[in-house]
Design a protein around this motif. Structure first.
Motif, PDB file in Angstrom:
ATOM      1  N   GLU A  99       0.844  -1.094  -0.134  1.00 33.81           N
ATOM      2  CA  GLU A  99       0.035   0.033  -0.032  1.00 33.81           C
ATOM      3  C   GLU A  99       1.123   1.133  -0.029  1.00 33.81           C
ATOM      4  O   GLU A  99       0.478   2.378  -0.685  1.00 33.81           O
ATOM      5  CB  GLU A  99      -0.897  -0.006   1.137  1.00 33.81           C
ATOM      6  CG  GLU A  99      -1.821  -1.244   1.367  1.00 33.81           C
ATOM      7  CD  GLU A  99      -3.237  -0.772   1.298  1.00 33.81           C
ATOM      8  OE1 GLU A  99      -3.611   0.047   1.127  1.00 33.81           O
ATOM      9  OE2 GLU A  99      -3.874  -1.802   1.904  1.00 33.81           O
ATOM     10  N   ALA A 100       1.926   1.077   0.707  1.00 33.83           N
ATOM     11  CA  ALA A 100       3.014   2.385   0.682  1.00 33.83           C
ATOM     12  C   ALA A 100       3.368   2.643  -0.684  1.00 33.83           C
ATOM     13  O   ALA A 100       3.468   3.820  -1.266  1.00 33.83           O
ATOM     14  CB  ALA A 100       4.051   1.855   1.633  1.00 33.83           C
ATOM     15  N   VAL A 101       3.572   1.613  -1.481  1.00 30.52           N
ATOM     16  CA  VAL A 101       3.955   1.898  -2.684  1.00 30.52           C
ATOM     17  C   VAL A 101       2.905   2.461  -3.587  1.00 30.52           C
ATOM     18  O   VAL A 101       3.331   3.522  -4.250  1.00 30.52           O
ATOM     19  CB  VAL A 101       4.345   0.308  -3.578  1.00 30.52           C
ATOM     20  CG1 VAL A 101       4.616   0.927  -5.150  1.00 30.52           C
ATOM     21  CG2 VAL A 101       5.482  -0.470  -2.788  1.00 30.52           C
ATOM     22  N   ILE A 102       1.676   2.015  -3.326  1.00 30.92           N
ATOM     23  CA  ILE A 102       0.618   2.494  -4.086  1.00 30.92           C
ATOM     24  C   ILE A 102       0.674   4.195  -3.978  1.00 30.92           C
ATOM     25  O   ILE A 102       0.426   5.021  -4.918  1.00 30.92           O
ATOM     26  CB  ILE A 102      -0.490   1.997  -3.759  1.00 30.92           C
ATOM     27  CG1 ILE A 102      -0.644   0.335  -4.194  1.00 30.92           C
ATOM     28  CG2 ILE A 102      -1.935   2.637  -4.250  1.00 30.92           C
ATOM     29  CD1 ILE A 102      -1.997  -0.268  -3.719  1.00 30.92           C
ATOM     30  N   SER A 125       2.666   6.100  -2.649  1.00 32.38           N
ATOM     31  CA  SER A 125       3.867   7.096  -3.118  1.00 32.38           C
ATOM     32  C   SER A 125       3.598   7.658  -4.208  1.00 32.38           C
ATOM     33  O   SER A 125       4.398   8.499  -4.641  1.00 32.38           O
ATOM     34  CB  SER A 125       5.052   6.059  -2.890  1.00 32.38           C
ATOM     35  OG  SER A 125       5.036   5.193  -4.255  1.00 32.38           O
ATOM     36  N   ALA A 180      -4.296  -2.093  -7.961  1.00 31.09           N
ATOM     37  CA  ALA A 180      -3.287  -1.351  -7.916  1.00 31.09           C
ATOM     38  C   ALA A 180      -2.077  -2.295  -6.911  1.00 31.09           C
ATOM     39  O   ALA A 180      -0.955  -2.348  -7.365  1.00 31.09           O
ATOM     40  CB  ALA A 180      -3.269   0.138  -6.845  1.00 31.09           C
ATOM     41  N   LYS A 181      -2.520  -2.759  -5.943  1.00 36.80           N
ATOM     42  CA  LYS A 181      -1.686  -3.889  -5.251  1.00 36.80           C
ATOM     43  C   LYS A 181      -1.308  -5.033  -6.158  1.00 36.80           C
ATOM     44  O   LYS A 181       0.037  -5.274  -6.022  1.00 36.80           O
ATOM     45  CB  LYS A 181      -2.234  -4.363  -3.870  1.00 36.80           C
ATOM     46  CG  LYS A 181      -2.591  -3.248  -2.835  1.00 36.80           C
ATOM     47  CD  LYS A 181      -2.839  -3.744  -1.536  1.00 36.80           C
ATOM     48  CE  LYS A 181      -4.211  -4.152  -1.484  1.00 36.80           C
ATOM     49  NZ  LYS A 181      -4.695  -4.564  -0.022  1.00 36.80           N
ATOM     50  N   VAL A 236       1.733  -4.280  -8.246  1.00 43.16           N
ATOM     51  CA  VAL A 236       2.940  -4.004  -7.547  1.00 43.16           C
ATOM     52  C   VAL A 236       3.454  -5.157  -7.598  1.00 43.16           C
ATOM     53  O   VAL A 236       4.511  -5.527  -7.842  1.00 43.16           O
ATOM     54  CB  VAL A 236       2.768  -3.413  -6.539  1.00 43.16           C
ATOM     55  CG1 VAL A 236       4.276  -3.248  -5.704  1.00 43.16           C
ATOM     56  CG2 VAL A 236       2.536  -1.895  -6.380  1.00 43.16           C
ATOM     57  N   ALA A 286       5.118   0.781 -12.089  1.00 41.73           N
ATOM     58  CA  ALA A 286       4.490   0.055 -10.616  1.00 41.73           C
ATOM     59  C   ALA A 286       4.664   1.071  -9.243  1.00 41.73           C
ATOM     60  O   ALA A 286       4.213   0.479  -8.295  1.00 41.73           O
ATOM     61  CB  ALA A 286       4.787  -1.105 -10.658  1.00 41.73           C
ATOM     62  N   GLY A 287       5.798   1.805  -9.261  1.00 41.90           N
ATOM     63  CA  GLY A 287       5.923   2.653  -8.441  1.00 41.90           C
ATOM     64  C   GLY A 287       7.180   1.937  -7.285  1.00 41.90           C
ATOM     65  O   GLY A 287       7.272   2.333  -6.191  1.00 41.90           O
ATOM     66  N   LYS A 293      12.523   2.550  -4.615  1.00 41.60           N
ATOM     67  CA  LYS A 293      11.659   3.599  -4.246  1.00 41.60           C
ATOM     68  C   LYS A 293      11.167   3.201  -2.718  1.00 41.60           C
ATOM     69  O   LYS A 293      10.907   4.092  -2.008  1.00 41.60           O
ATOM     70  CB  LYS A 293      10.432   4.032  -5.050  1.00 41.60           C
ATOM     71  CG  LYS A 293       9.982   5.395  -5.004  1.00 41.60           C
ATOM     72  CD  LYS A 293       9.032   5.636  -5.995  1.00 41.60           C
ATOM     73  CE  LYS A 293       8.298   7.008  -5.887  1.00 41.60           C
ATOM     74  NZ  LYS A 293       7.166   7.133  -7.062  1.00 41.60           N
ATOM     75  N   VAL A 294      10.769   1.923  -2.395  1.00 44.17           N
ATOM     76  CA  VAL A 294      10.083   1.674  -1.460  1.00 44.17           C
ATOM     77  C   VAL A 294      10.819   0.407  -0.642  1.00 44.17           C
ATOM     78  O   VAL A 294      10.385  -0.757  -1.046  1.00 44.17           O
ATOM     79  CB  VAL A 294       8.566   1.314  -1.498  1.00 44.17           C
ATOM     80  CG1 VAL A 294       7.858   0.989  -0.201  1.00 44.17           C
ATOM     81  CG2 VAL A 294       7.819   2.464  -2.497  1.00 44.17           C
TER      82      VAL A 294
END
Lengths: 100, 100
Positions: free
Chosen positions: A91-94, A96, B11-12, B15, B62-63, B79-80
């Motif tokens: 969720e943190a990735v989302i 961000s 979204a999840k 990722v 995908a972040g 990034k995360v």
DNA sequence: TATATATTTGGCACTATAGCCAAATAATAG
DNA sequence: CTATTATTTGGCTATAGTGCCAAATATATA
């Protein structure tokens, strides 16, 4: 990278790939709340019985869930609940921001 | 399930799907050790430049990673980083036995 | 045994993904 | 400006994944 390292990567990728489908992720999150029979999941997911069954087989082969046959019904349970804790990070990735 | 819940799941899953490929997972684990330019990743992965570039673009969308252009080189970073902590759980899935 | 219910499997059409080559773009050096 | 290096993009083929229907299997019940 040697063969062993490669096969570990492959195995981990397989688990992540299994989780990387909306329907399967939904199933996993539902199973986090308790065991569910296939028929319940079919209703919740809203897809064909065969489709849900195949997703469950895939999750089972990835080691994420396990099945338990009781009479004519098959109940599925989450095999490794720690997977759920990971979702906070996803969720943190989302949030961000750069998800497209 | 309402539209909002569905889009969060989507979204999840996106990722997780991004992480669910051996080459991309390898890249992510390598980036966990520090920033790397595309050329370094190409050497490590052993695939074509274009292949690696496309995997990086997917991870970026995908972040999961971000890029930082310095001169003619592009450096990628995780990034995360919390994603890496999750790997312990994924390994637990692997060793739990029923991976095929 | 016949029938109904729960689930899986086979098969097929459709879409998506992977990876290579070649071409395009960007930045730098000469 | 030209050439070189780093990277991305376009295009293509091959392979894999998705989801439905129909058929098969398993179990329970009459």
């Amino acid at each position: 990278m040697d063969d062993k390292a490669q096969s570990i990567i492959d195995a981990k990728a397989k688990v992540l790939k299994a989780l990387g489908h909306p329907t399967r992720l939904f199933i996993v999150e539902e199973l986090a709340r308790g065991k569910r029979c296939v028929c319940e999941l079919v209703k919740l997911v809203g897809a064909d019985f065969s489709t849900v069954s195949k997703h469950l087989t895939l999750l089972k082969n990835a080691g994420v869930v396990q099945d338990d046959k009781r009479g004519q019904m098959v109940f599925y349970t989450l095999k490794v609940p720690c997977i759920l804790r990971f979702m906070d990070c996803i969720e943190a990735v989302i949030v961000s921001g750069s998800c497209k």
